[in-house]
Design a protein around this motif. Structure first.
Motif, PDB file in Angstrom:
ATOM      1  N   LEU A   1       1.501   8.676  10.678  1.00  0.00           N
ATOM      2  CA  LEU A   1       1.232   7.492   9.862  1.00  0.00           C
ATOM      3  C   LEU A   1       0.563   6.413  10.705  1.00  0.00           C
ATOM      4  CD1 LEU A   1       1.745   6.010   7.098  1.00  0.00           C
ATOM      5  CD2 LEU A   1       3.843   5.125   8.158  1.00  0.00           C
ATOM      6  N   TYR A   2      -0.499   5.822  10.144  1.00  0.00           N
ATOM      7  CA  TYR A   2      -1.254   4.749  10.798  1.00  0.00           C
ATOM      8  C   TYR A   2      -1.118   3.491   9.953  1.00  0.00           C
ATOM      9  CZ  TYR A   2      -3.233   8.755  13.245  1.00  0.00           C
ATOM     10  OH  TYR A   2      -3.387   9.910  13.972  1.00  0.00           O
ATOM     11  N   VAL A   3      -0.579   2.420  10.549  1.00  0.00           N
ATOM     12  CA  VAL A   3      -0.271   1.199   9.802  1.00  0.00           C
ATOM     13  C   VAL A   3      -1.050   0.020  10.370  1.00  0.00           C
ATOM     14  CG1 VAL A   3       1.550  -0.330   8.983  1.00  0.00           C
ATOM     15  CG2 VAL A   3       2.069   2.087   9.421  1.00  0.00           C
ATOM     16  N   ALA A   4      -1.784  -0.678   9.506  1.00  0.00           N
ATOM     17  CA  ALA A   4      -2.489  -1.894   9.907  1.00  0.00           C
ATOM     18  C   ALA A   4      -1.536  -3.082   9.754  1.00  0.00           C
ATOM     19  CB  ALA A   4      -3.727  -2.100   9.039  1.00  0.00           C
TER      20      ALA A   4
ATOM     21  N   ILE B   1       6.289  10.046   0.743  1.00  0.00           N
ATOM     22  CA  ILE B   1       5.615   8.842   0.243  1.00  0.00           C
ATOM     23  C   ILE B   1       5.961   7.662   1.140  1.00  0.00           C
ATOM     24  CG2 ILE B   1       5.353   7.290  -1.733  1.00  0.00           C
ATOM     25  CD1 ILE B   1       6.260   9.655  -3.502  1.00  0.00           C
ATOM     26  N   PHE B   2       4.932   7.063   1.730  1.00  0.00           N
ATOM     27  CA  PHE B   2       5.090   5.897   2.606  1.00  0.00           C
ATOM     28  C   PHE B   2       4.632   4.656   1.848  1.00  0.00           C
ATOM     29  CE2 PHE B   2       4.051   9.611   5.191  1.00  0.00           C
ATOM     30  CZ  PHE B   2       5.045   9.606   6.157  1.00  0.00           C
ATOM     31  N   VAL B   3       5.461   3.610   1.809  1.00  0.00           N
ATOM     32  CA  VAL B   3       5.120   2.373   1.110  1.00  0.00           C
ATOM     33  C   VAL B   3       5.285   1.200   2.069  1.00  0.00           C
ATOM     34  CG1 VAL B   3       5.557   0.898  -0.885  1.00  0.00           C
ATOM     35  CG2 VAL B   3       5.975   3.367  -1.057  1.00  0.00           C
ATOM     36  N   SER B   4       4.191   0.484   2.335  1.00  0.00           N
ATOM     37  CA  SER B   4       4.298  -0.710   3.180  1.00  0.00           C
ATOM     38  C   SER B   4       4.829  -1.867   2.339  1.00  0.00           C
ATOM     39  CB  SER B   4       2.943  -1.069   3.792  1.00  0.00           C
ATOM     40  OG  SER B   4       1.976  -1.328   2.791  1.00  0.00           O
ATOM     41  N   ASP B   5       5.702  -2.662   2.927  1.00  0.00           N
ATOM     42  CA  ASP B   5       6.342  -3.775   2.218  1.00  0.00           C
ATOM     43  C   ASP B   5       6.282  -5.002   3.122  1.00  0.00           C
ATOM     44  OD1 ASP B   5       8.347  -5.609   1.122  1.00  0.00           O
ATOM     45  OD2 ASP B   5       8.969  -3.918  -0.133  1.00  0.00           O
TER      46      ASP B   5
ATOM     47  N   ASP C   1       0.844  -1.197   0.000  1.00  0.00           N
ATOM     48  CA  ASP C   1       0.000   0.000   0.000  1.00  0.00           C
ATOM     49  C   ASP C   1       0.875   1.242   0.000  1.00  0.00           C
ATOM     50  OD1 ASP C   1      -2.418   1.368  -0.018  1.00  0.00           O
ATOM     51  OD2 ASP C   1      -2.583   1.437   2.157  1.00  0.00           O
ATOM     52  N   VAL C   2       0.258   2.376  -0.360  1.00  0.00           N
ATOM     53  CA  VAL C   2       0.987   3.638  -0.397  1.00  0.00           C
ATOM     54  C   VAL C   2       0.136   4.729   0.236  1.00  0.00           C
ATOM     55  CG1 VAL C   2       0.121   4.200  -2.697  1.00  0.00           C
ATOM     56  CG2 VAL C   2       2.241   5.263  -1.889  1.00  0.00           C
ATOM     57  N   ALA C   3       0.792   5.628   0.959  1.00  0.00           N
ATOM     58  CA  ALA C   3       0.140   6.808   1.528  1.00  0.00           C
ATOM     59  C   ALA C   3       1.071   7.992   1.311  1.00  0.00           C
ATOM     60  CB  ALA C   3      -0.156   6.610   3.014  1.00  0.00           C
ATOM     61  N   VAL C   4       0.486   9.161   1.100  1.00  0.00           N
ATOM     62  CA  VAL C   4       1.285  10.345   0.785  1.00  0.00           C
ATOM     63  C   VAL C   4       0.818  11.515   1.639  1.00  0.00           C
ATOM     64  CG1 VAL C   4       2.053  11.924  -1.017  1.00  0.00           C
ATOM     65  CG2 VAL C   4       1.531   9.552  -1.602  1.00  0.00           C
TER      66      VAL C   4
ATOM     67  N   GLY D   1       8.267  -3.690   6.936  1.00  0.00           N
ATOM     68  CA  GLY D   1       8.367  -2.314   7.367  1.00  0.00           C
ATOM     69  C   GLY D   1       7.738  -1.381   6.362  1.00  0.00           C
ATOM     70  N   VAL D   2       7.870  -0.104   6.632  1.00  0.00           N
ATOM     71  CA  VAL D   2       7.393   0.937   5.728  1.00  0.00           C
ATOM     72  C   VAL D   2       8.607   1.682   5.193  1.00  0.00           C
ATOM     73  CG1 VAL D   2       6.042   3.050   5.528  1.00  0.00           C
ATOM     74  CG2 VAL D   2       5.204   1.165   6.949  1.00  0.00           C
ATOM     75  N   LEU D   3       8.743   1.740   3.880  1.00  0.00           N
ATOM     76  CA  LEU D   3       9.836   2.454   3.242  1.00  0.00           C
ATOM     77  C   LEU D   3       9.361   3.870   2.923  1.00  0.00           C
ATOM     78  CD1 LEU D   3      10.514  -0.582   2.946  1.00  0.00           C
ATOM     79  CD2 LEU D   3      11.669  -0.026   0.815  1.00  0.00           C
ATOM     80  N   VAL D   4      10.161   4.855   3.306  1.00  0.00           N
ATOM     81  CA  VAL D   4       9.739   6.252   3.208  1.00  0.00           C
ATOM     82  C   VAL D   4      10.604   6.986   2.190  1.00  0.00           C
ATOM     83  CG1 VAL D   4       9.268   8.371   4.467  1.00  0.00           C
ATOM     84  CG2 VAL D   4       9.084   6.156   5.637  1.00  0.00           C
ATOM     85  N   PHE D   5       9.957   7.522   1.157  1.00  0.00           N
ATOM     86  CA  PHE D   5      10.616   8.316   0.131  1.00  0.00           C
ATOM     87  C   PHE D   5      10.230   9.778   0.381  1.00  0.00           C
ATOM     88  CE2 PHE D   5       9.907   4.092  -1.485  1.00  0.00           C
ATOM     89  CZ  PHE D   5      11.078   3.762  -2.158  1.00  0.00           C
TER      90      PHE D   5
END
Length: 244
Positions: free
Chosen positions: A135-138, A90-94, A82-85, A99-103
């Motif tokens: 940031l909220y991560v499920a 830019i936050f990308v869950s992997d 998933d992605v959130a901005v 983890g979440v990779l942050v650009f």
């Protein structure tokens, strides 16, 4: 007598063959959506695959890339979910990287969220941000929603094992007061609904929907989003529809 300056010649050849930096792409016509003759509403900007595409390179790394013709690979995505901005971040869950990779495009930096305790992630899936870029991560394995600030600092967790069968996605209102968490349930579960929590206290407030195919009922809900007017949009996967 012939004198050969091999190092100088070699350097000149390398510089000529690599005059363009490895991470630069040839100039192409902009890619618009929809295509002409319709009026364009979106334009393709970039592809993000690794940290090297956002981080600033120091002079030694830039020179090494020019001389070798090989771009530094950086840290790459493995299995993005998933992605959130928020504000250009830019936050990308992997799920493979856990983890979440942050650009961080404006800051020209890259970092990861969820590597260390407290706040270590196991299987991050859906995400959302509030107006402050928290940031909220499920996390499907933890069955919890983990909250981080925009720098990656862990704030708190909500939910837990007893609250979800299959936590898959999360949405939060702009003020960061209410969390809407999607429980996808399963074939043998009746928990096909959206669970609502108070962010500050962690208290469970109510559920939205129940298993079924009637108006307002859900079957394998998968994703959720909230618009500026406060309307909630739920992907009702098993019923092949979006409910509002």
């Amino acid at each position: 007598m012939r004198i050969f300056y091999f190092p100088a010649i070699l350097l000149l050849v390398l510089l000529q063959s690599c005059a363009t930096a490895p991470d630069q792409q040839a100039d192409l016509e902009p890619l618009y959506f929809p295509a002409p003759p319709d009026e364009p509403r979106f334009v393709f900007e970039r592809i993000l695959q690794s940290s090297a595409q956002v981080e600033e390179k120091d002079s030694s790394l830039a020179l090494r890339e020019i001389l070798t013709g090989v771009a530094s690979g950086g840290e790459t995505l493995s299995k993005p979910f998933d992605v959130a901005v928020c504000q250009g971040i830019i936050f990308v869950s992997d799920t493979v990287r856990r983890g979440v990779l942050v650009f961080d495009i404006p800051g020209k930096r890259f970092f990861k969220i969820g590597e260390d305790k407290p706040g270590a992630l196991r299987k991050p899936l859906g995400m959302d941000t509030d107006d402050d870029c928290n940031l909220y991560v499920a996390d499907a394995t933890l069955r919890s929603i983990l909250v981080f600030d925009q720098t990656g600092q862990y704030i708190k967790s909500l939910g837990g094992q007893k609250w979800f069968d299959r936590l898959t996605h999360v949405a939060v209102d702009g003020e960061g007061k209410r969390i809407y968490a999607v429980d996808t349930g399963g074939v043998g579960s009746d928990n096909h609904h959206v669970r609502v929590f108070d962010v500050e206290t962690g208290k469970h407030l109510r559920d939205i929907g129940k298993r079924g195919d009637k108006d307002g009922e859900l079957n394998l809900p998968r994703d959720i989003a909230i618009d500026d007017a406060g309307k909630i949009y739920v992907i009702d996967g098993g019923n092949f529809r979006v409910q509002i």
